[in-house]
Design a protein around this motif. Sequence first.
Motif, PDB file in Angstrom:
ATOM      1  N   ASP A  65      61.844  12.598  -7.207  1.00  0.00           N
ATOM      2  CA  ASP A  65      62.577  13.826  -7.511  1.00  0.00           C
ATOM      3  C   ASP A  65      62.451  14.893  -6.432  1.00  0.00           C
ATOM      4  N   LEU A  66      62.304  14.498  -5.183  1.00  0.00           N
ATOM      5  CA  LEU A  66      62.256  15.450  -4.079  1.00  0.00           C
ATOM      6  C   LEU A  66      63.691  15.762  -3.677  1.00  0.00           C
ATOM      7  N   SER A  67      63.970  16.989  -3.291  1.00  0.00           N
ATOM      8  CA  SER A  67      65.324  17.354  -2.880  1.00  0.00           C
ATOM      9  C   SER A  67      65.647  16.712  -1.539  1.00  0.00           C
ATOM     10  N   LEU A  68      66.933  16.558  -1.244  1.00  0.00           N
ATOM     11  CA  LEU A  68      67.347  15.959   0.026  1.00  0.00           C
ATOM     12  C   LEU A  68      66.828  16.760   1.218  1.00  0.00           C
ATOM     13  N   PRO A  69      66.944  18.097   1.212  1.00  0.00           N
ATOM     14  CA  PRO A  69      66.421  18.858   2.355  1.00  0.00           C
ATOM     15  C   PRO A  69      64.910  18.684   2.540  1.00  0.00           C
ATOM     16  N   ASP A  70      64.161  18.659   1.433  1.00  0.00           N
ATOM     17  CA  ASP A  70      62.710  18.482   1.530  1.00  0.00           C
ATOM     18  C   ASP A  70      62.359  17.097   2.051  1.00  0.00           C
ATOM     19  N   ALA A  71      63.079  16.076   1.572  1.00  0.00           N
ATOM     20  CA  ALA A  71      62.829  14.714   2.044  1.00  0.00           C
ATOM     21  C   ALA A  71      63.164  14.595   3.525  1.00  0.00           C
ATOM     22  N   ALA A  72      64.270  15.221   3.939  1.00  0.00           N
ATOM     23  CA  ALA A  72      64.667  15.173   5.348  1.00  0.00           C
ATOM     24  C   ALA A  72      63.590  15.807   6.227  1.00  0.00           C
ATOM     25  N   GLU A  73      63.075  16.948   5.792  1.00  0.00           N
ATOM     26  CA  GLU A  73      62.033  17.621   6.569  1.00  0.00           C
ATOM     27  C   GLU A  73      60.768  16.776   6.639  1.00  0.00           C
ATOM     28  N   LEU A  74      60.384  16.192   5.519  1.00  0.00           N
ATOM     29  CA  LEU A  74      59.177  15.367   5.479  1.00  0.00           C
ATOM     30  C   LEU A  74      59.316  14.131   6.371  1.00  0.00           C
ATOM     31  N   LEU A  75      60.511  13.522   6.364  1.00  0.00           N
ATOM     32  CA  LEU A  75      60.733  12.310   7.155  1.00  0.00           C
ATOM     33  C   LEU A  75      61.103  12.601   8.607  1.00  0.00           C
ATOM     34  N   GLY A  76      61.410  13.878   8.894  1.00  0.00           N
ATOM     35  CA  GLY A  76      61.753  14.255  10.262  1.00  0.00           C
ATOM     36  C   GLY A  76      63.132  13.777  10.694  1.00  0.00           C
ATOM     37  N   VAL A  77      64.064  13.726   9.735  1.00  0.00           N
ATOM     38  CA  VAL A  77      65.438  13.321  10.029  1.00  0.00           C
ATOM     39  C   VAL A  77      66.397  14.342   9.430  1.00  0.00           C
ATOM     40  N   ALA A  78      67.681  14.198   9.761  1.00  0.00           N
ATOM     41  CA  ALA A  78      68.694  15.105   9.220  1.00  0.00           C
ATOM     42  C   ALA A  78      68.941  14.781   7.745  1.00  0.00           C
ATOM     43  N   GLU A  79      69.387  15.790   6.998  1.00  0.00           N
ATOM     44  CA  GLU A  79      69.665  15.606   5.579  1.00  0.00           C
ATOM     45  C   GLU A  79      70.747  14.544   5.364  1.00  0.00           C
ATOM     46  N   VAL A  80      71.743  14.516   6.247  1.00  0.00           N
ATOM     47  CA  VAL A  80      72.816  13.529   6.132  1.00  0.00           C
ATOM     48  C   VAL A  80      72.275  12.110   6.299  1.00  0.00           C
ATOM     49  N   THR A  81      71.229  11.950   7.081  1.00  0.00           N
ATOM     50  CA  THR A  81      70.604  10.637   7.264  1.00  0.00           C
ATOM     51  C   THR A  81      69.934  10.186   5.969  1.00  0.00           C
ATOM     52  N   VAL A  82      69.244  11.102   5.312  1.00  0.00           N
ATOM     53  CA  VAL A  82      68.608  10.769   4.030  1.00  0.00           C
ATOM     54  C   VAL A  82      69.680  10.388   3.011  1.00  0.00           C
ATOM     55  N   ARG A  83      70.764  11.164   2.985  1.00  0.00           N
ATOM     56  CA  ARG A  83      71.857  10.890   2.051  1.00  0.00           C
ATOM     57  C   ARG A  83      72.435   9.481   2.314  1.00  0.00           C
ATOM     58  N   ALA A  84      72.594   9.119   3.599  1.00  0.00           N
ATOM     59  CA  ALA A  84      73.127   7.801   3.951  1.00  0.00           C
ATOM     60  C   ALA A  84      72.159   6.693   3.536  1.00  0.00           C
ATOM     61  N   HIS A  85      70.860   6.916   3.746  1.00  0.00           N
ATOM     62  CA  HIS A  85      69.863   5.917   3.348  1.00  0.00           C
ATOM     63  C   HIS A  85      69.911   5.681   1.833  1.00  0.00           C
ATOM     64  N   ILE A  86      70.036   6.745   1.086  1.00  0.00           N
ATOM     65  CA  ILE A  86      70.078   6.622  -0.378  1.00  0.00           C
ATOM     66  C   ILE A  86      71.351   5.899  -0.805  1.00  0.00           C
ATOM     67  N   SER A  87      72.455   6.242  -0.194  1.00  0.00           N
ATOM     68  CA  SER A  87      73.719   5.592  -0.534  1.00  0.00           C
ATOM     69  C   SER A  87      73.659   4.092  -0.262  1.00  0.00           C
ATOM     70  N   ARG A  88      73.156   3.721   0.910  1.00  0.00           N
ATOM     71  CA  ARG A  88      73.031   2.295   1.249  1.00  0.00           C
ATOM     72  C   ARG A  88      72.060   1.595   0.288  1.00  0.00           C
ATOM     73  N   ALA A  89      70.959   2.257  -0.012  1.00  0.00           N
ATOM     74  CA  ALA A  89      69.968   1.664  -0.911  1.00  0.00           C
ATOM     75  C   ALA A  89      70.561   1.443  -2.302  1.00  0.00           C
ATOM     76  N   ARG A  90      71.307   2.425  -2.807  1.00  0.00           N
ATOM     77  CA  ARG A  90      71.923   2.276  -4.130  1.00  0.00           C
ATOM     78  C   ARG A  90      72.877   1.080  -4.143  1.00  0.00           C
ATOM     79  N   ALA A  91      73.671   0.952  -3.094  1.00  0.00           N
ATOM     80  CA  ALA A  91      74.615  -0.167  -3.022  1.00  0.00           C
ATOM     81  C   ALA A  91      73.872  -1.501  -3.005  1.00  0.00           C
ATOM     82  N   GLN A  92      72.803  -1.584  -2.211  1.00  0.00           N
ATOM     83  CA  GLN A  92      72.020  -2.823  -2.147  1.00  0.00           C
ATOM     84  C   GLN A  92      71.355  -3.130  -3.484  1.00  0.00           C
ATOM     85  N   LEU A  93      70.818  -2.104  -4.113  1.00  0.00           N
ATOM     86  CA  LEU A  93      70.151  -2.314  -5.401  1.00  0.00           C
ATOM     87  C   LEU A  93      71.161  -2.746  -6.462  1.00  0.00           C
TER      88      LEU A  93
END
Length: 197
Positions: A162-190
């Motif tokens: 339940d971490l927000s996209l901006p917080d996850a992006a900051e923690l992972l050191g990537v752009a928020e759009v990158t986190v959003r893309a990772h989640i989208s791809r993961a949902r499709a795979q799952l």
Amino acid sequence: MTGTAGVPVDSCGSPPDRSDTELWRAAAGGDHGAFTELFERHAQSVWNHAYRLTGSWASAEDLTSTTFLTAWRRKADITLVRDSALPWLYAVAGNFARTEHRSTGRRLRLVRRLPEPRTVSDHADTVVDQLDGEDRLRQVLALVAKLPKSQRQAVELCLLGDLSLPDAAELLGVAEVTVRAHISRARAQLRAALEEK
């Protein structure tokens, strides 16, 4: 008064209690007896602390064991506070308790997200549904573990944690759009993997 090896002894002929600092130094040098003495000195206090953190005897036992195992493994780089090992041991136990609490919370949140049965006609149906739900949860968690690392981290932080996209992006050191893309791809795979089953 000193003994035969030049070690101070008390009037009963036994060495006086060594400080935590002395015991940690000796343990770091390979003295198993010194570590045993530290364990015997502090195990009950660590267990009490772990019990207060968890409210569970079994969890307190596990946390105490894990804390001292960590202390043994890291005995050469422990920092004592005012010649006491307890603050460090309490901090380690607290970290493990928080980690376990977060893991349990994530699992419970994931279970709550599963759809509830539409109708419950009798108790046997409820038990079967609960077992099916637990089985689905295990399947989802196993599939999440197989995702590529970047996708898995995004899912664990945002969907399970339940971490927000901006917080996850900051923690992972990537752009928020990158986190959003990772989640989208993961949902499709799952989704695809679950449909195959």
